[in-house]
Write a protein that holds these residues in place. Structure first.
Motif, short mmCIF file in Angstrom:
data_model
loop_
_atom_site.label_atom_id
_atom_site.label_comp_id
_atom_site.label_asym_id
_atom_site.label_seq_id
_atom_site.Cartn_x
_atom_site.Cartn_y
_atom_site.Cartn_z
N ARG A 57 0.54 -21.81 -7.83
CA ARG A 57 0.76 -20.74 -8.63
C ARG A 57 2.06 -20.93 -9.04
N VAL A 58 2.52 -20.08 -10.18
CA VAL A 58 3.90 -19.58 -10.71
C VAL A 58 4.19 -18.48 -9.76
N LYS A 59 5.14 -18.91 -8.71
CA LYS A 59 5.53 -17.71 -7.86
C LYS A 59 6.94 -17.00 -8.41
N PHE A 60 7.65 -17.69 -9.05
CA PHE A 60 8.74 -16.93 -9.65
C PHE A 60 8.98 -17.45 -11.21
N TYR A 61 8.43 -16.43 -12.19
CA TYR A 61 8.30 -16.67 -13.74
C TYR A 61 9.67 -16.94 -14.29
N PRO A 62 10.01 -18.27 -14.92
CA PRO A 62 11.25 -18.40 -15.45
C PRO A 62 11.64 -17.02 -16.66
N PRO A 63 12.75 -16.59 -16.36
CA PRO A 63 13.17 -15.53 -17.22
C PRO A 63 12.98 -16.21 -18.93
N ASP A 64 13.28 -17.15 -19.03
CA ASP A 64 13.33 -17.86 -20.50
C ASP A 64 12.49 -19.19 -20.32
N PRO A 65 11.17 -19.19 -20.31
CA PRO A 65 10.38 -20.41 -19.97
C PRO A 65 10.51 -21.52 -21.18
N VAL A 66 11.01 -20.92 -22.10
CA VAL A 66 11.27 -22.14 -23.27
C VAL A 66 12.46 -23.04 -23.00
N SER A 67 13.57 -22.47 -22.18
CA SER A 67 14.50 -23.37 -21.71
C SER A 67 14.20 -24.38 -20.63
N LEU A 68 13.12 -24.14 -20.18
CA LEU A 68 12.89 -25.18 -19.15
C LEU A 68 12.99 -26.62 -19.59
N LYS A 69 13.66 -27.59 -18.65
CA LYS A 69 13.73 -28.84 -19.11
C LYS A 69 12.70 -29.80 -19.37
N GLU A 70 11.55 -29.78 -18.57
CA GLU A 70 10.41 -30.74 -19.09
C GLU A 70 9.27 -30.09 -19.44
N GLU A 71 8.48 -30.72 -20.17
CA GLU A 71 7.40 -30.15 -20.92
C GLU A 71 6.24 -29.91 -19.76
N ILE A 72 6.28 -30.84 -18.65
CA ILE A 72 5.03 -30.75 -17.52
C ILE A 72 5.33 -29.33 -17.07
N THR A 73 6.58 -28.95 -17.02
CA THR A 73 6.92 -27.52 -16.23
C THR A 73 6.54 -26.44 -16.90
N ARG A 74 6.68 -26.51 -18.46
CA ARG A 74 6.36 -25.46 -19.55
C ARG A 74 4.76 -25.43 -19.38
N TYR A 75 4.26 -26.46 -19.68
CA TYR A 75 2.75 -26.62 -19.56
C TYR A 75 1.91 -25.81 -18.46
N LEU A 76 2.59 -26.08 -17.09
CA LEU A 76 2.07 -25.37 -16.00
C LEU A 76 2.32 -23.98 -16.18
N VAL A 77 3.56 -23.44 -16.55
CA VAL A 77 3.68 -22.25 -16.83
C VAL A 77 3.07 -21.59 -17.84
N PHE A 78 2.64 -22.36 -19.02
CA PHE A 78 1.49 -21.75 -19.84
C PHE A 78 0.37 -21.60 -19.49
N LEU A 79 -0.13 -22.47 -18.73
CA LEU A 79 -1.47 -22.38 -18.02
C LEU A 79 -1.54 -20.92 -17.14
N GLN A 80 -0.43 -20.73 -16.39
CA GLN A 80 -0.31 -19.52 -15.66
C GLN A 80 -0.46 -18.20 -16.45
N VAL A 81 0.40 -18.46 -17.45
CA VAL A 81 0.46 -17.27 -18.10
C VAL A 81 -0.97 -16.62 -19.05
N LYS A 82 -1.44 -18.00 -19.36
CA LYS A 82 -2.81 -17.82 -20.00
C LYS A 82 -3.86 -17.31 -19.08
N ARG A 83 -3.70 -17.67 -17.85
CA ARG A 83 -4.58 -17.19 -16.81
C ARG A 83 -4.27 -15.62 -16.62
N ASP A 84 -2.83 -15.27 -16.61
CA ASP A 84 -2.55 -13.82 -16.58
C ASP A 84 -3.30 -13.25 -17.49
N LEU A 85 -3.23 -13.68 -18.96
CA LEU A 85 -3.85 -13.12 -20.15
C LEU A 85 -5.33 -12.75 -19.73
#
Length: 477
Positions: A65-93
């Protein structure tokens, strides 16, 4: 993902194994979550043995799970990380944690739809096609039509990566982005949820954020169980350390103990947000390839507790099942907390009730007020939720009585211990010849000298007289 590890293996071993499997370098935002047999959620502590943290018998079931949500997820360096955060936020929704207005909900769902199925195609997408996707715990047909309208007209040409990025950009502007709700009650015994976010401490009540607090403000809330209270406390310690400190070297061990009760000691052992961002900036590798295969309806993603959708085929050809299930069992932790992210026509939906200290959603058809474990997250119903009053069982009464007795015994033992410590200190001050600085300073104070001559010496003489009398009485016998 199934894994076999030694009995003394620590949580760090399992976490590193999962991150290696996913080719994930920006891993400090993530953690491993599990739920004990009492439905209490926990974060796996990486510095401790896995087996010792589990109350259940193996095989153990856990999820990434995402334990610490990035304050600015767009600034994450790699797409794989952004994708996993996207899946978590989609699950939150989907589980009702990301609260938003109807207009924002429609846009977020349209981004998901575009990322899942691509551009609208009349030949492939008949009327009502958006109703096959479950974006929220419940929503209206009007909202479904609005989602399809945005998808058809405003998102044409967006790649899955662009749609996911736009989704995150919109989600991070919402008040409940990054919220992980903890059920509790306020001083008036009204139900509420406490949550830590990247930007502060949030109190949710009636599907609305009623407080946004800094760390220094003190409010009183009551957790449903001691275990839930301890979990909330640990989350607070970790979130404060991660988001507020400049360096991990500033982290200190925190204790929850007080004068009368033995509490817990806990120390956050990871990097802080600033260090994570600095380390991410140094990543120089070619980004790992993520093969898109958006063909699965959104609601199928949330079956059990799966974390990833069909877009999970990694560059090594292996299935990147981020659910990190360490057994073949379905993971159903009953952690769907808020009933809906959409307040249709200005109406508030009732909060889900809590059974046995665990948050859950109760469907109208569950007349008994109990919920089987396998049905906890199989997909919330579209019917309106109602409150269910559960009757306490005799076993729960016995447990409460045992806890009360243990608390009284603990208080008694602590009191005896304090009295013994004070008596020992008094003997050292009055009867011993120890020439220690702090004892010498106490002896010189006027208060101690007055106590010694006016109270202690007469009391000692009285005890000595009584002892001599008892000794003479025993000899005469």
């Amino acid at each position: 993902m199934c894994s076999v590890f030694q009995r003394d293996a620590k949580g760090q071993y399992l976490f590193d194994l999962i991150c290696h499997h996913l080719n994930l370098l920006e891993k400090d935002y993530f953690g491993i979550r599990y739920v004990d047999p009492d439905k209490q959620r926990h974060w796996l502590e990486f510095s401790k043995s896995i087996a010792k943290q589990m109350k259940s018998q193996p095989p153990f079931t856990m999820c990434l799970r995402v334990k610490f949500y990035p304050p600015d997820p767009v600034s994450l360096k790699e797409e794989i990380t952004r994708y996993l955060v996207f899946l978590q936020v989609k699950r939150d929704l989907y589980h009702g944690r990301l609260l938003c207005k109807t207009s924002d909900a429609a846009l977020l769902a349209a981004y998901i739809l575009q990322a899942e199925i691509g551009d609208y195609d009349p030949g492939k997408h008949p009327e009502g096609y958006s109703s096959k996707f479950q974006f929220f715990p419940k929503h209206s047909e009007k909202l479904e039509r609005r989602i399809a309208e945005i998808h058809k007209t405003e998102l044409i040409g967006q790649t899955p990566e662009t749609s996911e990025l736009n989704f995150l950009q919109k989600a991070q502007t919402l008040e409940t982005y990054g919220v992980d709700p903890h059920p509790c009650k306020d001083v008036s015994r009204n139900p509420a949820f406490l949550a830590f976010t990247p930007f502060g401490f949030t109190v949710l009540q009636g599907n609305r954020r009623i407080h946004f607090l800094t760390w220094k403000i003190i409010l009183t809330y009551f957790a449903p169980t001691p275990e839930a209270c301890k979990h909330l406390w640990k989350c607070g310690v970790e979130n404060q350390a991660f988001y507020k400190l400049e360096k991990s070297s500033q982290v200190r061990t925190v204790s929850s103990s007080n004068l009368f009760f033995k509490g817990s000691r806990f120390r956050y052992s990871g990097k802080v947000a600033k260090e994570v961002m600095e380390q991410s900036a140094k990543i120089k590798r070619d980004p790992p390839e993520i093969h898109s295969a958006h063909s699965t309806p959104v609601h199928s993603v949330s079956h059990g507790d799966s974390f990833m959708s069909s877009r999970g085929q990694m560059d090594d050809g292996s299935e990147a099942s981020v659910s990190a299930v360490i057994s073949d069992e379905t993971y159903s932790p009953s952690d769907s907390v808020l009933p809906t992210p959409v307040a249709e026509h200005g109406m508030e939906m009732p909060l889900a009730r809590h059974l046995n200290g665990a948050p859950c959603s109760i469907d109208e058809e569950k007349e008994s007020g109990s919920m089987r474990e396998g049905q906890a997250e199989s997909g919330p119903s579209r019917r309106a939720l109602r409150k269910v009053r559960s009757k306490p069982s005799p076993s729960s009464d016995v447990e409460e009585l045992n806890k009360f007795i243990l608390s009284v015994l603990r208080l008694f033992l602590v009191t005896i211990g304090l009295l013994f410590a004070l008596l020992l200190l008094l003997i050292m001050l009055t009867e011993s010849d120890l020439d220690i600085a702090f004892l010498r300073d106490i002896r010189k104070t006027p208060e101690f000298q007055q106590f010694h001559f006016e109270y202690f010496c007469p009391l000692r003489q009285w005890f000595a007289c009584k002892l001599r009398w008892m000794g003479g009485f025993l000899v005469s016998k």
